[in-house]
Scaffold this motif. Structure first.
Motif, PDB file in Angstrom:
ATOM      1  N   UNK A 127       0.836  -1.209   0.000  1.00  0.00           N
ATOM      2  CA  UNK A 127       0.000   0.000   0.000  1.00  0.00           C
ATOM      3  C   UNK A 127       0.867   1.255   0.000  1.00  0.00           C
ATOM      4  N   UNK A 128       1.954   1.244   0.786  1.00  0.00           N
ATOM      5  CA  UNK A 128       2.882   2.382   0.794  1.00  0.00           C
ATOM      6  C   UNK A 128       3.515   2.584  -0.577  1.00  0.00           C
ATOM      7  N   UNK A 129       3.874   1.498  -1.231  1.00  0.00           N
ATOM      8  CA  UNK A 129       4.500   1.589  -2.547  1.00  0.00           C
ATOM      9  C   UNK A 129       3.526   2.172  -3.574  1.00  0.00           C
ATOM     10  N   UNK A 130       2.282   1.752  -3.519  1.00  0.00           N
ATOM     11  CA  UNK A 130       1.278   2.280  -4.448  1.00  0.00           C
ATOM     12  C   UNK A 130       1.069   3.770  -4.211  1.00  0.00           C
ATOM     13  N   UNK A 131       0.913   4.159  -2.953  1.00  0.00           N
ATOM     14  CA  UNK A 131       0.708   5.574  -2.628  1.00  0.00           C
ATOM     15  C   UNK A 131       1.902   6.417  -3.071  1.00  0.00           C
ATOM     16  N   UNK A 132       3.102   5.952  -2.794  1.00  0.00           N
ATOM     17  CA  UNK A 132       4.308   6.691  -3.201  1.00  0.00           C
ATOM     18  C   UNK A 132       4.392   6.809  -4.712  1.00  0.00           C
ATOM     19  N   UNK A 161       1.910   6.835  -6.859  1.00  0.00           N
ATOM     20  CA  UNK A 161       0.931   7.815  -7.326  1.00  0.00           C
ATOM     21  C   UNK A 161       1.393   9.241  -7.052  1.00  0.00           C
ATOM     22  N   UNK A 162       1.956   9.466  -5.895  1.00  0.00           N
ATOM     23  CA  UNK A 162       2.420  10.806  -5.541  1.00  0.00           C
ATOM     24  C   UNK A 162       3.550  11.261  -6.454  1.00  0.00           C
ATOM     25  N   UNK A 163       4.553  10.421  -6.642  1.00  0.00           N
ATOM     26  CA  UNK A 163       5.691  10.819  -7.472  1.00  0.00           C
ATOM     27  C   UNK A 163       5.329  10.904  -8.948  1.00  0.00           C
ATOM     28  N   UNK A 164       4.416  10.055  -9.411  1.00  0.00           N
ATOM     29  CA  UNK A 164       3.985  10.135 -10.804  1.00  0.00           C
ATOM     30  C   UNK A 164       3.178  11.398 -11.035  1.00  0.00           C
ATOM     31  N   UNK A 165       2.373  11.795 -10.049  1.00  0.00           N
ATOM     32  CA  UNK A 165       1.631  13.045 -10.207  1.00  0.00           C
ATOM     33  C   UNK A 165       2.592  14.237 -10.263  1.00  0.00           C
ATOM     34  N   UNK A 166       3.642  14.202  -9.456  1.00  0.00           N
ATOM     35  CA  UNK A 166       4.638  15.277  -9.503  1.00  0.00           C
ATOM     36  C   UNK A 166       5.320  15.336 -10.861  1.00  0.00           C
ATOM     37  N   UNK A 167       5.658  14.175 -11.422  1.00  0.00           N
ATOM     38  CA  UNK A 167       6.307  14.128 -12.732  1.00  0.00           C
ATOM     39  C   UNK A 167       5.399  14.649 -13.843  1.00  0.00           C
ATOM     40  N   UNK A 168       4.084  14.579 -13.617  1.00  0.00           N
ATOM     41  CA  UNK A 168       3.118  15.075 -14.586  1.00  0.00           C
ATOM     42  C   UNK A 168       2.640  16.489 -14.252  1.00  0.00           C
ATOM     43  N   UNK A 169       3.406  17.174 -13.416  1.00  0.00           N
ATOM     44  CA  UNK A 169       3.165  18.577 -13.061  1.00  0.00           C
ATOM     45  C   UNK A 169       1.796  18.800 -12.419  1.00  0.00           C
ATOM     46  N   UNK A 170       1.399  17.868 -11.558  1.00  0.00           N
ATOM     47  CA  UNK A 170       0.161  17.999 -10.803  1.00  0.00           C
ATOM     48  C   UNK A 170       0.501  18.183  -9.334  1.00  0.00           C
ATOM     49  N   UNK A 171      -0.369  18.871  -8.620  1.00  0.00           N
ATOM     50  CA  UNK A 171      -0.219  18.979  -7.175  1.00  0.00           C
ATOM     51  C   UNK A 171      -0.683  17.648  -6.577  1.00  0.00           C
ATOM     52  N   UNK A 172       0.202  16.901  -5.911  1.00  0.00           N
ATOM     53  CA  UNK A 172      -0.168  15.574  -5.408  1.00  0.00           C
ATOM     54  C   UNK A 172      -1.379  15.583  -4.479  1.00  0.00           C
ATOM     55  N   UNK A 173      -1.491  16.601  -3.641  1.00  0.00           N
ATOM     56  CA  UNK A 173      -2.627  16.648  -2.713  1.00  0.00           C
ATOM     57  C   UNK A 173      -3.947  16.825  -3.464  1.00  0.00           C
ATOM     58  N   UNK A 174      -3.967  17.729  -4.423  1.00  0.00           N
ATOM     59  CA  UNK A 174      -5.177  17.943  -5.220  1.00  0.00           C
ATOM     60  C   UNK A 174      -5.503  16.708  -6.051  1.00  0.00           C
ATOM     61  N   UNK A 175      -4.462  16.099  -6.622  1.00  0.00           N
ATOM     62  CA  UNK A 175      -4.659  14.905  -7.438  1.00  0.00           C
ATOM     63  C   UNK A 175      -5.278  13.778  -6.611  1.00  0.00           C
ATOM     64  N   UNK A 176      -4.703  13.490  -5.451  1.00  0.00           N
ATOM     65  CA  UNK A 176      -5.237  12.413  -4.615  1.00  0.00           C
ATOM     66  C   UNK A 176      -6.645  12.735  -4.124  1.00  0.00           C
ATOM     67  N   UNK A 177      -6.906  13.989  -3.784  1.00  0.00           N
ATOM     68  CA  UNK A 177      -8.245  14.378  -3.341  1.00  0.00           C
ATOM     69  C   UNK A 177      -9.265  14.122  -4.455  1.00  0.00           C
ATOM     70  N   UNK A 178      -8.916  14.517  -5.682  1.00  0.00           N
ATOM     71  CA  UNK A 178      -9.830  14.323  -6.811  1.00  0.00           C
ATOM     72  C   UNK A 178     -10.066  12.842  -7.078  1.00  0.00           C
ATOM     73  N   UNK A 179      -9.001  12.076  -7.108  1.00  0.00           N
ATOM     74  CA  UNK A 179      -9.123  10.643  -7.396  1.00  0.00           C
ATOM     75  C   UNK A 179      -9.924   9.929  -6.314  1.00  0.00           C
ATOM     76  N   UNK A 180      -9.599  10.184  -5.060  1.00  0.00           N
ATOM     77  CA  UNK A 180     -10.292   9.494  -3.974  1.00  0.00           C
ATOM     78  C   UNK A 180     -11.756   9.914  -3.882  1.00  0.00           C
TER      79      UNK A 180
END
Length: 66
Positions: free
Chosen positions: A17-22, A24-43
């Motif tokens: 679960x930690x690996x999946x979360x990490x 998603x966070x790092x991939x969102x950063x690489x795609x120039x997205x704010x990780x917090x906003x991205x995770x909030x939208x997805x969840x």
């Protein structure tokens, strides 16, 4: 980055679960997205999906998000 995070994983499932979360966070950063906003939208949007279909989840990948 991972060394200290993995210490808090007492089970294989927790580490996975930690690996999946990490990822998603790092991939969102690489795609120039704010990780917090991205995770909030997805969840938020993922809770409305009633039937599991991998195609529906593809739209939530960081490079497909609008």
């Amino acid at each position: 980055m991972g060394r200290k995070n993995w210490l808090s994983s007492s089970t294989f499932d927790g580490a996975q679960a930690n690996a999946v979360a990490s990822s998603l966070i790092y991939t969102s950063k690489l795609n120039h997205l704010d990780p917090e906003e991205y995770l909030r939208k997805v969840l938020t949007e993922i809770t409305s999906i009633e039937i599991f279909d991998s195609e529906r989840f593809r739209k939530f990948l960081p490079w497909n998000i609008t």
